[in-house]
Design a protein around this motif. Structure first.
Motif, PDB file in Angstrom:
ATOM      1  N   ASP A  54       0.829  -1.208   0.000  1.00 48.44           N
ATOM      2  CA  ASP A  54       0.000   0.000   0.000  1.00 48.44           C
ATOM      3  C   ASP A  54       0.864   1.258   0.000  1.00 48.44           C
ATOM      4  OD1 ASP A  54      -2.310  -1.601   0.207  1.00 48.44           O
ATOM      5  OD2 ASP A  54      -2.098  -1.695   2.390  1.00 48.44           O
ATOM      6  N   ARG A  57       2.516   1.774  -3.337  1.00 47.45           N
ATOM      7  CA  ARG A  57       1.548   2.260  -4.324  1.00 47.45           C
ATOM      8  C   ARG A  57       1.301   3.759  -4.135  1.00 47.45           C
ATOM      9  NH1 ARG A  57      -2.382  -1.790  -4.197  1.00 47.45           N
ATOM     10  NH2 ARG A  57      -3.287  -0.851  -2.349  1.00 47.45           N
ATOM     11  N   ARG A  58       1.206   4.212  -2.885  1.00 47.92           N
ATOM     12  CA  ARG A  58       0.969   5.628  -2.627  1.00 47.92           C
ATOM     13  C   ARG A  58       2.172   6.475  -3.057  1.00 47.92           C
ATOM     14  NH1 ARG A  58      -2.463   8.393   0.842  1.00 47.92           N
ATOM     15  NH2 ARG A  58      -3.812   6.597   0.529  1.00 47.92           N
ATOM     16  N   TYR A  62       2.248   9.285  -6.154  1.00 50.73           N
ATOM     17  CA  TYR A  62       2.759  10.653  -5.994  1.00 50.73           C
ATOM     18  C   TYR A  62       3.806  10.972  -7.060  1.00 50.73           C
ATOM     19  CZ  TYR A  62       5.316  14.619  -4.078  1.00 50.73           C
ATOM     20  OH  TYR A  62       5.943  15.839  -3.928  1.00 50.73           O
ATOM     21  N   ILE A  88       4.562  11.083   3.231  1.00 48.52           N
ATOM     22  CA  ILE A  88       3.499  10.208   2.739  1.00 48.52           C
ATOM     23  C   ILE A  88       3.114   9.195   3.811  1.00 48.52           C
ATOM     24  CG2 ILE A  88       2.979   8.390   1.069  1.00 48.52           C
ATOM     25  CD1 ILE A  88       4.662   9.984  -0.969  1.00 48.52           C
ATOM     26  N   LEU A  92      -0.446   8.524   5.695  1.00 44.91           N
ATOM     27  CA  LEU A  92      -1.087   7.210   5.818  1.00 44.91           C
ATOM     28  C   LEU A  92      -1.450   6.903   7.269  1.00 44.91           C
ATOM     29  CD1 LEU A  92       1.075   5.122   3.318  1.00 44.91           C
ATOM     30  CD2 LEU A  92      -1.341   5.717   3.075  1.00 44.91           C
ATOM     31  N   GLN A 144      -2.936   3.467 -10.948  1.00 43.97           N
ATOM     32  CA  GLN A 144      -2.737   3.572  -9.503  1.00 43.97           C
ATOM     33  C   GLN A 144      -2.253   2.265  -8.892  1.00 43.97           C
ATOM     34  OE1 GLN A 144      -3.141   6.721  -8.395  1.00 43.97           O
ATOM     35  NE2 GLN A 144      -3.674   7.097 -10.544  1.00 43.97           N
ATOM     36  N   ASP A 154     -10.956   2.436  -2.180  1.00 41.05           N
ATOM     37  CA  ASP A 154     -10.100   3.569  -1.853  1.00 41.05           C
ATOM     38  C   ASP A 154     -10.892   4.874  -1.913  1.00 41.05           C
ATOM     39  OD1 ASP A 154      -7.209   4.282  -1.328  1.00 41.05           O
ATOM     40  OD2 ASP A 154      -7.585   5.565  -3.055  1.00 41.05           O
ATOM     41  N   SER A 158     -11.871   7.471   1.093  1.00 36.82           N
ATOM     42  CA  SER A 158     -11.570   8.895   0.978  1.00 36.82           C
ATOM     43  C   SER A 158     -12.787   9.738   1.347  1.00 36.82           C
ATOM     44  CB  SER A 158     -11.116   9.214  -0.452  1.00 36.82           C
ATOM     45  OG  SER A 158     -10.839  10.586  -0.588  1.00 36.82           O
TER      46      SER A 158
END
Length: 633
Positions: A54, A57-58, A62, A88, A92, A144, A154, A158
């Motif tokens: 995860d 991936r984030r 970015y 980041i 999270l 993504q 996701d 959000s």
């Protein structure tokens, strides 16, 4: 730790040990620790958790956003080194805490809210029909690194976080008077003058006797104390250690070249005809008539509002992502549109010609292909060697014996302190930049102690051996005589500058004229042409000076010590501001600025409270390892 256990049980030697250990535990009536679930990743709160995948991936999302929106390439390594990866991860943590809190209080976004947003998002609409395009949504999910189901979850998460945070922000109301106070502070201007006293501008006694050195050494004995240091050796193994053993036939390299030919080719080029108009109906009419079989040139020339241009492009030439995707997805001769690329300006496109990219010769890229294939082969060798590595280290063989058997290096490092620095103050990168190495060394307590097998960067393994502990001590004066002399002279200069600055300050305060005092002391008097505000510091003014100027009253004389050893004597000459009517008018801006700041502070405090209440758990070792792996050190 669990990753180490998993790898160790691949070793036949360690399987026997673990088997006996499990049997022994069962016989004692203790629970089987090896049957528990896996650790819940880097960060967790309730049933919410973030695993390494995860976080990766984030980070990658970015980096892609930076590339697309700013036109620059930022690598994982650069992101880790400049602190972006850490930011980041902090984000999270906050997100996981908010979702854990929402779960506890049954707060969740509906699927309808997500469906409505997705259905109306421009980027998910078909370029031709304007309807929702599932392929576009799937392509976005792929970008993504997610499946459609993961992306929907996701987005739902959000929305849920926004519900929670917006509820906290609601109701923040700043009085007008406070907005006026803020604007008064921000619009305030301060005129000032100053003199700077540098170490080379004051007389210093450079003569140092043996008695002076001894007295200074005795008085500042603690400053010369050397901390405890440890000398260690590290044996490590990674796939790159076996690259030199890999051989790949040229035929295999050429096969890979053909398979990846697009990777070694220049971008595809397309020649297009664009026709634009402020009237969407005219562009649509042209598209319909060309689709009905009429000659395109006749159609485009018959509609007076159309402006027609032709050009050759690559996908990177088109800044609108949706437009670029559509133009490069259709076949030669296709006409598509209309697209609104600018406000009230509509565009249609005809793809006239497609020119494939030119491939680089095999000889130009053979080394690159070899490196990528060799790395895969070296990883296979590494996997085969792991069992032997565990057997040797777990079986009590010395580092040197294991090194000879596996043909891998043993690195011996000079003694370091708890910060990873040697006696000369240099950072030992082979230790500091290895995941957990410095922390493990600080915990080791006796000569010959060996750590457990640890995960290294680049998918490697390493083990630490403590060779020697050097106790803390104060060197004899004879051994650091030159250092002591340098320290004594620096101390004298500092004292001299401070004494001179104090004299200038007292004299200026007495006669109320810093310029005359500067002449008396043969110092340069400076009167900046630009005033200081809380939004702007004039050129040449340090932060230390600005801090003192903003904290003083009109007419004050203050001192500002600088990092280079100099001291500035500053006179705050005048403080001015806007007239009251203008301040009243601008207080709305001040109110807005305070509101935004308060909302941010309240949100931060709320998230911090949630982190505590939700009992967010952190795997600090895994987080440190993740950041280090990203930095590539």
């Amino acid at each position: 730790m669990l990753s180490i256990v998993r790898r160790m049980v691949r070793s036949k030697f360690m399987l026997v040990i673990f088997g006996l250990l499990v049997v022994g535990l069962a016989g004692m009536g203790l629970p089987n620790m090896f049957s528990s679930a896996e650790p819940r990743g880097l960060i967790s709160s309730g049933d919410r958790f973030i695993v390494k995948r995860d976080a990766e991936r984030r980070v990658d999302a970015y980096l892609n956003a930076v590339r697309e929106n700013q036109g620059r390439t930022l690598t994982r390594q650069e992101a880790a080194q400049n602190g972006t990866v850490q930011q980041i991860l902090q984000g999270l943590i906050s997100e996981t805490a908010l979702l854990g809190f929402a779960d506890q209080h049954n707060i969740r976004a509906s699927r309808f809210a997500v469906t409505e947003m997705v259905a109306n998002a421009p980027r998910f609409k078909n370029a031709v029909t304007g309807e929702f395009d599932e392929d576009a949504f799937r392509a976005f999910a792929n970008q993504q690194g997610m499946t459609i189901k993961q992306l929907e979850k996701d987005l739902k998460d959000s929305f849920t976080r926004e519900y929670v945070v917006n509820a906290v922000r609601t109701g923040v109301n700043v009085p007008n008077s406070l907005g006026k106070v803020w604007m008064t502070s921000q619009s305030e201007q301060r005129s000032f003058s100053y003199v700077k006293i540098a170490p080379d501008q004051v007389p210093v006694d450079l003569e140092v006797t043996d008695e002076d050195l001894q007295a200074f050494y005795d008085e500042h004995n603690a400053a010369f104390r050397q901390p405890e240091r440890k000398a260690v050796s590290i044996i490590s193994m990674s796939p790159s250690d076996f690259l030199s053993a890999v051989e790949i036939p040229e035929a295999d390299l050429r096969d890979m070249y053909e398979l990846r030919i697009k990777d070694f080719s220049s971008p595809e080029q397309r020649t297009i005809t664009e026709f634009t108009s402020s009237n969407r109906r005219d562009v649509q009419q042209a598209i319909d008539e060309i689709g009905a079989g009429r000659d395109k040139e006749e159609v485009l020339s018959s509609i007076s509002s159309l402006t027609t241009t032709s050009r050759s492009i690559t996908s990177s030439d088109l800044t609108n992502e949706e437009f670029s995707r559509a133009v490069f997805a259709v076949s030669n001769g296709t006409h598509i549109g209309p697209f609104e690329l600018e406000d009230d300006l509509w565009t249609g496109v005809i793809v006239e010609e497609i020119t494939p990219g030119l491939a680089k010769p095999f000889e130009a890229v053979s080394d690159e292909i070899f490196q990528s294939m060799a790395l895969i082969e070296s990883e296979k060798i590494f996997d085969q060697k792991q069992e032997e590595f565990f057997d040797l280290i777990g079986g009590g063989f010395t580092f040197e014996e294991a090194s000879d058997a596996l043909e891998i290096p043993v690195m011996s490092y000079e003694s370091i302190d708890t910060q990873g620095r040697n006696e000369r103050g240099q950072v030992i990168g082979g230790i500091v930049y290895r995941p957990m190495a410095a922390q493990i060394i600080n915990q080791m307590s006796f000569d010959g102690e060996v750590s457990e097998i640890l995960d290294d960067v680049a998918n490697g393994l390493y083990v630490i051996r403590l060779d020697e502990i050097q106790k803390s001590y104060v060197p004899e004066l004879a051994d650091i005589e030159e250092l002591t002399k340098e320290s004594l002279l620096a101390f004298r200069k500092s004292q001299a500058v401070e004494s001179q600055a104090q004299k200038v300050l007292e004299k200026a305060t007495e006669i109320k004229n810093l310029q005359n005092v500067a002449e008396d002391f043969d110092l340069k008097f400076v009167k900046p042409s630009t005033n200081l505000t809380r939004r702007e510091i004039p050129e040449g003014i340090s932060r230390a000076m600005a801090f003192q100027i903003l904290g003083a009253a009109e007419g004050d004389y203050v001192l500002a010590p600088e990092q280079d050893g100099s001291i500035s004597v500053i006179h705050i000459e005048k403080i001015t501001n806007l007239d009251p009517e203008m301040l009243d008018l601008m207080s709305i801006s001040g109110k807005r600025a305070i509101s935004e700041g308060l909302e941010t502070d309240i949100e931060s405090a709320f998230v911090e409270a949630i982190i505590q209440e939700s009992e967010v758990e952190f795997n600090n070792d895994a987080i440190a390892e993740f950041v280090t792996s990203m930095s590539g050190t």
